[in-house]
Design an enzyme around this catalytic site. Structure first.
Site, PDB file in Angstrom:
ATOM      1  N   TYR A 111      20.484 -41.894 -10.972  1.00  0.00           N
ATOM      2  CA  TYR A 111      19.957 -40.734 -11.704  1.00  0.00           C
ATOM      3  C   TYR A 111      18.490 -40.972 -12.084  1.00  0.00           C
ATOM      4  O   TYR A 111      17.628 -40.103 -11.893  1.00  0.00           O
ATOM      5  CB  TYR A 111      20.817 -40.516 -12.947  1.00  0.00           C
ATOM      6  CG  TYR A 111      20.451 -39.324 -13.806  1.00  0.00           C
ATOM      7  CD1 TYR A 111      20.760 -38.034 -13.405  1.00  0.00           C
ATOM      8  CD2 TYR A 111      19.814 -39.503 -15.027  1.00  0.00           C
ATOM      9  CE1 TYR A 111      20.442 -36.949 -14.206  1.00  0.00           C
ATOM     10  CE2 TYR A 111      19.495 -38.422 -15.837  1.00  0.00           C
ATOM     11  CZ  TYR A 111      19.815 -37.147 -15.421  1.00  0.00           C
ATOM     12  OH  TYR A 111      19.491 -36.070 -16.209  1.00  0.00           O
TER      13      TYR A 111
ATOM     14  N   LYS B 280      15.184 -38.876 -10.907  1.00  0.00           N
ATOM     15  CA  LYS B 280      14.335 -38.184 -11.884  1.00  0.00           C
ATOM     16  C   LYS B 280      12.905 -38.725 -11.850  1.00  0.00           C
ATOM     17  O   LYS B 280      11.947 -37.997 -12.083  1.00  0.00           O
ATOM     18  CB  LYS B 280      14.951 -38.313 -13.287  1.00  0.00           C
ATOM     19  CG  LYS B 280      16.288 -37.576 -13.435  1.00  0.00           C
ATOM     20  CD  LYS B 280      16.132 -36.088 -13.187  1.00  0.00           C
ATOM     21  CE  LYS B 280      17.390 -35.299 -13.454  1.00  0.00           C
ATOM     22  NZ  LYS B 280      17.227 -33.846 -13.231  1.00  0.00           N
TER      23      LYS B 280
HETATM   24  P1  NAI Z   1      24.955 -29.191 -16.711  1.00  0.00           P
HETATM   25  O1  NAI Z   1      25.811 -30.180 -16.011  1.00  0.00           O
HETATM   26  O2  NAI Z   1      25.455 -28.521 -17.932  1.00  0.00           O
HETATM   27  O3  NAI Z   1      24.475 -28.064 -15.683  1.00  0.00           O
HETATM   28  C1  NAI Z   1      24.028 -28.400 -14.415  1.00  0.00           C
HETATM   29  C2  NAI Z   1      23.802 -27.153 -13.604  1.00  0.00           C
HETATM   30  O4  NAI Z   1      23.457 -27.577 -12.287  1.00  0.00           O
HETATM   31  C3  NAI Z   1      25.039 -26.272 -13.482  1.00  0.00           C
HETATM   32  O5  NAI Z   1      24.640 -24.915 -13.567  1.00  0.00           O
HETATM   33  C4  NAI Z   1      25.558 -26.560 -12.074  1.00  0.00           C
HETATM   34  O6  NAI Z   1      26.184 -25.441 -11.477  1.00  0.00           O
HETATM   35  C5  NAI Z   1      24.278 -26.908 -11.350  1.00  0.00           C
HETATM   36  N1  NAI Z   1      24.512 -27.775 -10.209  1.00  0.00           N
HETATM   37  C6  NAI Z   1      25.031 -29.020 -10.175  1.00  0.00           C
HETATM   38  N2  NAI Z   1      25.100 -29.453  -8.911  1.00  0.00           N
HETATM   39  C7  NAI Z   1      24.614 -28.458  -8.121  1.00  0.00           C
HETATM   40  C8  NAI Z   1      24.434 -28.294  -6.753  1.00  0.00           C
HETATM   41  N3  NAI Z   1      24.754 -29.252  -5.864  1.00  0.00           N
HETATM   42  N4  NAI Z   1      23.906 -27.139  -6.297  1.00  0.00           N
HETATM   43  C9  NAI Z   1      23.551 -26.158  -7.158  1.00  0.00           C
HETATM   44  N5  NAI Z   1      23.698 -26.249  -8.480  1.00  0.00           N
HETATM   45  C10 NAI Z   1      24.229 -27.389  -8.954  1.00  0.00           C
HETATM   46  O7  NAI Z   1      23.590 -29.969 -16.980  1.00  0.00           O
HETATM   47  P2  NAI Z   1      22.436 -29.728 -18.058  1.00  0.00           P
HETATM   48  O8  NAI Z   1      22.646 -30.662 -19.172  1.00  0.00           O
HETATM   49  O9  NAI Z   1      22.275 -28.289 -18.334  1.00  0.00           O
HETATM   50  O10 NAI Z   1      21.194 -30.292 -17.230  1.00  0.00           O
HETATM   51  C11 NAI Z   1      20.317 -29.466 -16.495  1.00  0.00           C
HETATM   52  C12 NAI Z   1      19.201 -30.339 -15.925  1.00  0.00           C
HETATM   53  O11 NAI Z   1      18.547 -31.011 -16.994  1.00  0.00           O
HETATM   54  C13 NAI Z   1      19.708 -31.418 -14.989  1.00  0.00           C
HETATM   55  O12 NAI Z   1      18.787 -31.596 -13.928  1.00  0.00           O
HETATM   56  C14 NAI Z   1      19.745 -32.656 -15.851  1.00  0.00           C
HETATM   57  O13 NAI Z   1      19.607 -33.830 -15.092  1.00  0.00           O
HETATM   58  C15 NAI Z   1      18.537 -32.397 -16.751  1.00  0.00           C
HETATM   59  N6  NAI Z   1      18.590 -33.143 -17.988  1.00  0.00           N
HETATM   60  C16 NAI Z   1      19.576 -32.914 -18.914  1.00  0.00           C
HETATM   61  C17 NAI Z   1      19.604 -33.620 -20.087  1.00  0.00           C
HETATM   62  C18 NAI Z   1      20.639 -33.411 -21.128  1.00  0.00           C
HETATM   63  O14 NAI Z   1      20.599 -34.134 -22.131  1.00  0.00           O
HETATM   64  N7  NAI Z   1      21.549 -32.474 -20.990  1.00  0.00           N
HETATM   65  C19 NAI Z   1      18.595 -34.657 -20.364  1.00  0.00           C
HETATM   66  C20 NAI Z   1      17.614 -34.805 -19.349  1.00  0.00           C
HETATM   67  C21 NAI Z   1      17.616 -34.065 -18.202  1.00  0.00           C
END
Ligand code: NAI
Length: 244
Positions: free
Chosen positions: A156, A160
């Site tokens: 991961y 990133k």
């Molecule tokens: P989440 O798991 O709640 O949502 C992820 C989204 O990505 C979902 O809508 C899902 O449908 C979509 N997704 C996953 N795999 C996919 C694929 N192969 N094709 C198309 N869509 C896909 O995650 P969250 O927490 O909302 O995170 C969103 C972004 O922010 C991610 O890139 C994550 O790495 C990043 N992030 C999140 C943090 C956190 O604390 N929640 C911290 C730092 C970064």
């Protein structure tokens, strides 16, 4: 901020969490939005309906970020529907955590393919349109983990960190044509992804003493997209002051 009516944005992974907040924040600002999602049609339909209530067009497209053809088709469909692409937000991301010694090839590849290659595919497709328009804004959602590293998240963190190198390079390639590229690096945000992270110990490292909300990230994305175009190649940390 001026109303962005008539402008168009693509958001990957828009069905829940941070992506959902970004879709709705852009819609509220007047953007027509196309977003991708992995599987949950009901959640995607809810985002569409909620966004449309702001008086804009919004469409959810089931599209696997890790598949080059599907990623390209997402951009093409959005362009066909809206006639332009003003913003691209690469938000789709997954984790497959584990210590490096025991990490499988598949866990490495899936995370890199989704988080990093997925952004490369959409950036390449959307940049062709943006460079012709001589305007556009790309925001890639990285993580503080991409800057600092994290035990148990080599795949991961590498994906990133890769997004940061990708974005800084795009800023240099596209700058002369009026297209910007920036990174938002969230800290710990309250979403499904961080549900199982132990919170109490974490708070010792967060001066603002709370997890971030998806809207904290969405507002930063909107700012970067609408700030007038003189911010590029930057990594904006939105992390409550997180220090390790
Ligand atoms: P989440 O798991 O709640 O949502 C992820 C989204 O990505 C979902 O809508 C899902 O449908 C979509 N997704 C996953 N795999 C996919 C694929 N192969 N094709 C198309 N869509 C896909 O995650 P969250 O927490 O909302 O995170 C969103 C972004 O922010 C991610 O890139 C994550 O790495 C990043 N992030 C999140 C943090 C956190 O604390 N929640 C911290 C730092 C970064």
């Amino acid at each position: 901020m001026t109303n962005q009516s008539g402008k168009a944005a693509i958001v990957t992974g828009g069905s829940r969490g941070i992506g959902r907040a970004i879709v709705l924040t852009l819609a509220e600002a007047g953007f027509n939005v196309a977003f991708s999602y992995a599987a949950n049609q009901t959640a995607a339909a809810d985002v569409e309906t909620t966004a449309k209530a702001f008086g804009v067009d919004c469409v959810g497209i089931q599209s696997n970020a890790a598949d080059v053809k599907e990623a390209q088709a997402l951009v093409e469909q959005a362009h066909k529907r809206f006639g332009r692409i003003d913003a691209l937000v690469n938000n789709a991301g997954i984790t497959r955590d584990g210590l490096l010694m025991r990490m499988s090839d598949d866990d490495w590849a899936q995370v890199l393919d989704t988080n990093l290659s997925g952004a490369f595919y959409t950036c390449r497709a959307a940049s062709r349109i943006m460079l012709k328009q001589r305007s556009g804004s790309i925001v890639n959602i990285s993580s503080v983990v991409g800057v600092f590293g994290n035990a148990g998240q080599a795949n991961y963190a590498a994906s990133k960190a890769g997004l940061i190198g990708l974005t800084k390079s795009l800023a240099k390639e596209f700058g002369s044509r009026g297209v910007t590229a920036n990174v938002v690096a969230p800290g710990f945000i309250a979403t499904d992804m961080t549900e199982s992270v132990p919170k109490e110990k974490l708070m010792e490292h967060i001066p603002l003493a709370r997890l971030g909300e998806p809207e904290d990230i969405a507002k930063t994305v909107l700012f970067l997209i609408t700030s007038g175009g003189y911010i590029t190649g930057q990594v904006i940390h939105v992390d409550g002051g997180l220090v390790f």
